[in-house]
Design an enzyme around this catalytic site. Structure first.
Site, short mmCIF file in Angstrom:
data_model
loop_
_atom_site.label_atom_id
_atom_site.label_comp_id
_atom_site.label_asym_id
_atom_site.label_seq_id
_atom_site.Cartn_x
_atom_site.Cartn_y
_atom_site.Cartn_z
N ASP A 221 0.83 -1.20 0.00
CA ASP A 221 0.00 0.00 0.00
C ASP A 221 0.87 1.26 0.00
O ASP A 221 1.85 1.34 0.74
CB ASP A 221 -0.86 -0.03 1.27
CG ASP A 221 -1.94 1.02 1.30
OD1 ASP A 221 -2.81 0.97 0.42
OD2 ASP A 221 -1.91 1.88 2.20
N GLU A 272 14.75 -15.33 -0.11
CA GLU A 272 15.06 -16.50 0.72
C GLU A 272 13.95 -17.55 0.59
O GLU A 272 14.10 -18.69 1.02
CB GLU A 272 15.18 -16.09 2.19
CG GLU A 272 16.39 -15.23 2.48
CD GLU A 272 16.36 -14.74 3.93
OE1 GLU A 272 15.79 -15.43 4.80
OE2 GLU A 272 16.90 -13.65 4.18
C1 NOJ Z 1 -4.45 2.95 -0.82
C2 NOJ Z 1 -5.59 2.02 -0.57
O1 NOJ Z 1 -5.90 1.33 -1.74
C3 NOJ Z 1 -6.73 2.86 -0.06
O2 NOJ Z 1 -7.93 2.14 0.01
C4 NOJ Z 1 -6.34 3.43 1.28
O3 NOJ Z 1 -7.35 4.30 1.73
C5 NOJ Z 1 -5.03 4.20 1.19
N1 NOJ Z 1 -4.03 3.51 0.43
C6 NOJ Z 1 -4.46 4.46 2.56
O4 NOJ Z 1 -3.99 3.27 3.12
#
Ligand code: NOJ
Length: 568
Positions: A221, A272
């Site tokens: 993310d 790994e």
């Molecule tokens: C991207 C994620 O896809 C989204 O849903 C989220 O709100 C933000 N990152 C923050 O983590």
């Protein structure tokens, strides 16, 4: 019709499972409800793995299911090593991995390293510790500016709206009068300090925790956000989820050189183990910068948001495809393709809008409504385009049903923090997160909610027509179209083929045409995004069309696509 110069892009990477994988995104809240409480869960996913295997995908990516106060639907993680009771248990996660593997499906989990939840034990410790303490050093705390430190440390804005800083109450002996902490997203999502070796060590341990449990990879993310520019300089620009920065000037909190070192570190850990992957969620452009995340010693894939953002526009798609294949080849990777996810308006609805505002986030009842029928025929044609391209394709749950956005959710049903932080100025992402319809005549369309429970977001009545049981076995349905395309793609190995634009390609006139040369067959993909029928001539051999009467008198009609396969 004028021909375009013929370009050939060779796939240089040695094919691995992910090079051409079709990866299905499960949004656990909304996929299937196993315990009947109205919220999707891991047992619900396990119960539908046969459906996914039968669909013909290679892997499943699950959005976060970890312990979380759910202020941002699980992207606010309080415990990275456990499952939130609302989704099940760690045993359920283990069972899911085992059951998926038994069906030859790989499992990718979500990793959220840019921020934790404010309920994470580290943040709670930081709040209880004085400024400058090791506990505060795990996050980005700063004294405020101005008299009494009442102004935030800089002018950064949260991606969900409002300032990116929140002030905490200071203790009596706290000379700063209460520091501020950085949160690029909601105030409940404090950003971690990736200059701190303890943060690196913790995430390496989290990676190993899930790798040891058998996951095949991580979707990372905000993969471009963890490192912030030295000194946290002011910045006047604005950024948008998926779209990235408005201007070409890079934000001081995105795509900093230092993030690459983190992925090199993680790559050494993954190497790994066998065949595990890292996938970047990075809103980075141009594509030449995005593909730096998938250099040989970093990650394996990056979501192609340039392709996603191109919309129903032949010239933009042509450029996105050409650039993606070129940039992928320069780093020896394959490209990915994606049309929708849990942060964007579903493409079946986007493609039915006359005008798509830039950085559109959600559609509300007062907004212009999409033309549902038009959106669906285009979404079906887009499936032929996406799945015909060599590389790896991401399918968001419901794409295979042609599912539209819920565009008339009431304010009281909304849950997305982006809606609240913009005071309703942005509708937010709830409309693409509505629970799936599985059975047209059942309560909650077979999502699994018990008779006395309602799904966590209401489903619109029209979802009935898209239910899996209505589509299954109906040769004209979108679901059967996806099944056919995925079967042929796998059977012929088109995902590993060689791409070339075809002489009929004419993006300025709204027509895309390319060939994919596979081991023993050729695929021709023709897509008409224009307004006039285009002469494509006859074809001997297998042909799949996106809609009935797509081909009329040797012409491909507008808003239609065809796959033509020739065995050699
Ligand atoms: C991207 C994620 O896809 C989204 O849903 C989220 O709100 C933000 N990152 C923050 O983590």
């Amino acid at each position: 019709m004028p021909g375009q110069p013929r370009e050939v892009t060779l796939m240089t990477a040695a094919p691995r499972w992910w090079s051409d994988a079709v990866i299905y995104q499960v949004y656990p809240r909304s996929f299937a409800d196993g315990d009947g409480d109205g919220m999707g869960d891991l047992p619900g996913v396990i119960g539908r793995l046969d459906y996914l295997a039968d669909l013909g995908v290679d892997a499943v990516w699950l959005s976060p299911f970890y312990v979380s106060p759910q202020k941002d639907a699980g992207y606010d993680v309080a415990d990275y090593r456990d499952v939130d009771p609302m989704f099940g248990s760690l045993e359920d996660a283990d069972r899911l991995i085992a059951e998926a593997h038994a069906r030859h499906l790989k499992v990718i989990v979500d990793l959220v390293p840019n921020h934790t939840s404010d309920q994470h034990v580290w943040f709670q410790e930081a709040l209880a510790s004085p400024p400058g303490s090791p506990a505060r050093e795990r996050y980005i705390f700063r004294p405020g500016k101005g008299p009494g430190g009442e102004q935030p440390p800089n002018n950064w804005q949260s991606i969900f709206g409002g300032p990116a800083w929140t002030r905490i109450a200071g203790a009596d002996d706290d000379e700063t009068g209460g520091e501020w902490y950085l949160h690029l997203f909601d105030s409940s999502q404090p950003d971690l300090n990736w200059n701190n070796p303890e943060v690196h060590a913790e995430f390496e341990a989290i990676l190993r925790f899930w790798l040891d449990r058998g996951v095949d990879g991580f979707r990372v993310d905000v993969a471009h956000g963890m490192v912030k520019a030295e000194g946290l300089p002011d910045w006047e620009g604005s950024v948008h989820m998926v779209g990235g920065e408005d201007e070409d000037r890079r934000a001081p909190f995105f795509d900093q050189e230092g993030v690459h070192e983190i992925y090199r570190e993680w790559r050494r850990v993954l190497d790994e183990y066998e065949d595990r992957i890292l996938v970047a969620e990075a809103w980075v452009h141009p594509l030449s910068r995005l593909f730096r995340y998938v250099r040989g010693d970093e990650m394996h894939q990056a979501f192609n948001f340039v392709f996603l953002s191109a919309g129903w526009d032949a010239a933009a798609l042509h450029e996105a495809i050409t650039d993606s294949l070129r940039e992928a080849a320069t780093v020896g990777a394959t490209s990915t393709w994606v049309l929708s996810n849990h942060d964007t308006v579903r493409h079946a609805s986007r493609f039915g809008l006359e005008f798509v505002p830039p950085h559109q986030r959600g559609i509300g009842p007062e907004d212009p409504q999409p033309d549902e029928a038009l959106g669906l025929v285009r979404a079906r044609a887009a499936a032929l385009l996406e799945l015909g391209l060599p590389g790896s394709a991401y399918v968001y749950q419901g794409d295979e049903l042609g599912l539209p956005e819920h565009t008339t959710l009431a304010p009281e049903d909304r849950q997305d923090p982006a809606y609240f932080r913009t005071g309703g100025g942005e509708m937010g992402r709830d409309g693409c997160r509505v629970p799936l319809p599985w059975a047209a005549e059942e309560h909650a369309f077979g999502f699994g909610a018990g008779e006395d429970a309602t799904p966590w977001l209401p489903q619109p009545e029209r979802f009935r027509h898209y239910a899996v049981d209505r589509q299954s076995g109906d040769e004209t349905s979108t679901l059967e179209l996806y099944r056919t395309l995925l079967r042929l793609r796998a059977q012929h190995g088109f995902g590993r083929g060689e791409f070339a634009w075809h002489e009929l390609n004419d993006p300025q006139e709204g027509f895309l045409a390319f060939t994919v040369t596979a081991e023993s067959s050729d695929l021709q993909v023709l897509v008409n995004l224009g307004t006039q029928p285009v002469r494509v001539g006859p074809h001997e051999g297998t042909q799949v069309t996106s809609r009935r009467s797509a081909l009329t008198d040797g012409h491909l009609v507008p808003d239609a696509a065809v796959w033509r396969i020739t065995e050699r």
